[in-house]
Enzyme design. Structure first.
Site, PDB file in Angstrom:
ATOM      1  N   LYS B  80       0.851  -1.198   0.000  1.00 40.88           N
ATOM      2  CA  LYS B  80       0.000   0.000   0.000  1.00 40.88           C
ATOM      3  C   LYS B  80       0.880   1.240   0.000  1.00 40.88           C
ATOM      4  O   LYS B  80       1.887   1.294   0.720  1.00 40.88           O
ATOM      5  CB  LYS B  80      -0.901  -0.018   1.239  1.00 40.88           C
ATOM      6  CG  LYS B  80      -1.916   1.126   1.288  1.00 40.88           C
ATOM      7  CD  LYS B  80      -2.802   1.015   2.527  1.00 40.88           C
ATOM      8  CE  LYS B  80      -3.851   2.111   2.583  1.00 40.88           C
ATOM      9  NZ  LYS B  80      -4.711   2.014   3.787  1.00 40.88           N
ATOM     10  N   SER B 155      -9.783   1.854   2.974  1.00 42.85           N
ATOM     11  CA  SER B 155      -8.936   2.621   2.081  1.00 42.85           C
ATOM     12  C   SER B 155      -7.911   1.791   1.307  1.00 42.85           C
ATOM     13  O   SER B 155      -7.417   2.238   0.280  1.00 42.85           O
ATOM     14  CB  SER B 155      -8.178   3.690   2.873  1.00 42.85           C
ATOM     15  OG  SER B 155      -7.265   3.086   3.780  1.00 42.85           O
ATOM     16  N   SER B 179      -9.885  -0.373   7.166  1.00 44.60           N
ATOM     17  CA  SER B 179      -9.297  -0.248   5.829  1.00 44.60           C
ATOM     18  C   SER B 179      -8.575  -1.480   5.311  1.00 44.60           C
ATOM     19  O   SER B 179      -8.146  -1.498   4.156  1.00 44.60           O
ATOM     20  CB  SER B 179      -8.337   0.947   5.780  1.00 44.60           C
ATOM     21  OG  SER B 179      -9.053   2.152   5.773  1.00 44.60           O
TER      22      SER B 179
END
Lengths: 95, 485
Positions: B80, B155, B179
């Site tokens: 990420k 997210s 997330s």
């Protein structure tokens, strides 16, 4: 209830974020809805409940004050938009 | 079938047996990205040269006799883009960091690197991890591989989509209010947020420091255990990382649930839960029962207040954390005639709408006159939420519930209504408030889209969470289902 323009101006100043008038109006109404939803928290009695800031038990984590190698000056300056080795150029903050 | 469809444990076995090389495995993942990512848009930055160089090094290490007990050696991973990577652009999917190239690795990244991981690239997310759909990315939305017109969740949507589309073997994400778990649910993959403090946050760009945790997205619970083995443990660079002994998580996967007490919190099945989601979760509970678990109802009365608590505490912490983006030391900078004007202009142009909204909201709840009414009140409710979990864990070993009240929603459906978007995290947020470990695993489809089963454990008891998830996956094959891309 939507926040007032004066409140939005004050918050933008505190947060140092430029916002257009349109952004302020839209955000004032959205924040009003969000804050209204949060009023629900007042349904809970918390008078004698201590606050939780973080969930792990550790407090005041200390270590020996030893010299360790860190980043080089070149590394630290490598991402600065206005680096002039060995400095970062900024605008004056005092007249 | 592409080699990229392998799990970590399958790939490790083939690599150890000399049946495949890391270069072959990495090439397969890169080909998969080449074929699909124009449509899925999981990655912000690709690093094929680095990946192949690491793959060759892994193959050489193995040829030199290394590799025993190193399941991640030569296995490709996606990271990420809030995790800083030395020499590889790290944007947080924000314009303000579009050209930021870190000069060091975060601890989680360094731990993978030292174990011979292969870095495929950086994945898209909501800007600074603020969002539930990956539509708040400053660059582009990511698409759910199960239906490209729907969101992957957020997210960590890019990391979840990359695993679901076999564009990597596993990935790392972060979870502040759901997330990891919510996108894992919406993309039909396994995702675990370990206990707060298990994994160092050093080199994770901070959003809400009392809530943020790193964790893996994988294709099954066994892989999650292997990746956690590499990531967990005390780090001097993060004083909130905890010095507890780290068990061998893979050893906890016993394959049975004899005597495991499973609590089902009734508040997680409240109005707003899609019938197809409830049906899949109820069916999963029967599977756990048949495997030996003792299932009973319980109550967590403050669940309904966790969302409000979160949207006070997380923006408050974010408003302080994001003060560092001033255009002076790194990142985007916009010139103006005076220093305050520069800050205003830099942050106006650099941040997107949701980040601005949260900074302003956080500033409001911390400002004079409102601090007690909002921030202090929220911290007290946080205590209530934690106490209720503590009480439940006196009776139960794990709690099991839906991860998300709905399956993947359509791109654009909630972008104009922040409150509706916030509500999609209503079932994941309480776990962050209490700092507990939580995992989402696939437990079926509703309207052709994946449903996630959430397994919540006691603090520092990831072992039981993984054991339950792994046992469920021994009994079912939902985790093997793949979207038709």
């Amino acid at each position: 209830m939507a926040l007032t323009r004066a409140e939005m101006d004050h918050l933008a100043l505190l947060a140092r974020i430029g916002l257009t008038d349109e952004e302020k109006d839209r955000m004032a109404s959205q924040l009003g809805d969000i804050l209204q939803h949060m009023e629900r928290l007042n349904q809970l009695s918390t008078e004698h409940i201590p606050p939780t800031a973080q969930v792990i038990e550790a407090t005041n984590v200390l270590r020996e004050d030893e010299v360790r190698s860190g980043l080089t000056r070149e590394q630290v300056l490598s991402n600065a938009p206005r680096a002039e080795d060995p400095f970062i150029r900024v605008l004056p903050i005092l007249e | 079938m592409s080699l990229a469809a392998l799990t970590v444990h399958e790939a490790a076995k083939l690599l150890a047996g000399g049946e495949i090389s890391s270069v072959e495995l990495t090439t397969a993942a890169l080909e998969r990205i080449e074929q699909l990512d124009a449509r899925v848009k999981a990655y912000v930055t690709l690093t094929p040269e680095l990946a192949l160089e690491q793959a060759r090094a892994a193959d050489a290490a193995r040829a030199g006799g290394e590799g025993a007990g190193q399941p991640l050696l030569g296995v490709p991973v996606a990271l990420k883009d809030v995790l800083v990577t030395e020499g590889v652009r790290t944007t947080c999917s924000s314009r303000i960091l579009e050209s930021y190239v870190p000069v060091y690795d975060g601890t989680a990244v360094a731990r993978l690197r030292s174990r011979g991981a292969v870095f495929l690239g950086k994945t898209n997310c909501d800007e600074f991890a603020m969002g539930s759909s990956t539509e708040n990315s400053g660059f582009f939305p990511t698409h759910n591989p199960w239906d490209l017109d729907t969101v992957p969740g957020g997210s960590s949507g890019g990391s979840a989509a990359a695993v679901a589309a076999d564009e990597c073997i596993y990935s790392l994400g972060t979870d502040t209010g759901g997330s990891i778990r919510q996108p894992a649910a919406l993309c039909g993959v396994t995702g675990i947020k370990p206990t707060y403090g298990r994994i160092s946050r050093f080199g994770l760009v901070a959003f809400a420091s009392s809530l943020d945790q790193i964790g893996p997205f994988t294709k099954d619970a066994e892989d999650a255990a292997l990746v956690l083995n590499a990531l967990c443990g005390r780090d001097v660079m993060d004083s909130t990382s905890v010095g507890r002994p780290v068990p061998d998580f893979a050893a906890a996967l016993t394959g049975d649930l004899a005597g495991v007490r499973v609590g089902v919190p009734s508040e997680y099945f409240a109005a707003g839960l899609e019938p197809g989601v409830e049906a899949a979760v109820r069916e999963a509970l029967k599977v756990l029962e048949r495997a030996g678990a003792v299932v009973d109802e319980c109550s967590l009365p403050s669940t309904d207040y966790a969302l409000d608590t979160y949207y006070i505490i997380a923006p408050a912490e974010a408003s302080a954390n994001l003060a560092r983006f001033d255009g002076v030391r790194y990142g985007f900078s916009k010139e103006a005639s005076d220093v305050w004007g520069e800050y205003n202009a830099t942050r106006e142009a650099g941040f997107g709408a949701e980040v601005k909204r949260r900074i302003i909201l956080g500033t409001y709840v911390l400002s004079a006159g409102y601090y007690d009414a909002y921030y202090l009140k929220a911290q007290k409710v946080r205590t209530l939420i934690k106490q209720e979990f503590d009480a439940a864990f006196e009776r139960f070993d794990v709690l099991v519930a839906p991860t998300s009240p709905s399956v993947a929603f359509r791109i654009g459906e909630k972008t104009n209504d922040p409150l509706a978007m916030y509500l999609s995290d209503v079932l994941t947020i309480p776990v962050n408030m209490a700092g507990l470990p939580g995992m989402s695993i696939p437990c079926g489809l509703s309207d052709g889209l994946p449903v996630g089963l959430q397994i919540i454990g006691r603090a520092f008891d990831e072992e039981t969470v993984l054991r339950v998830g792994h046992c469920y996956q021994q009994q079912t094959d939902f985790h093997r289902q793949r979207p038709a891309l």
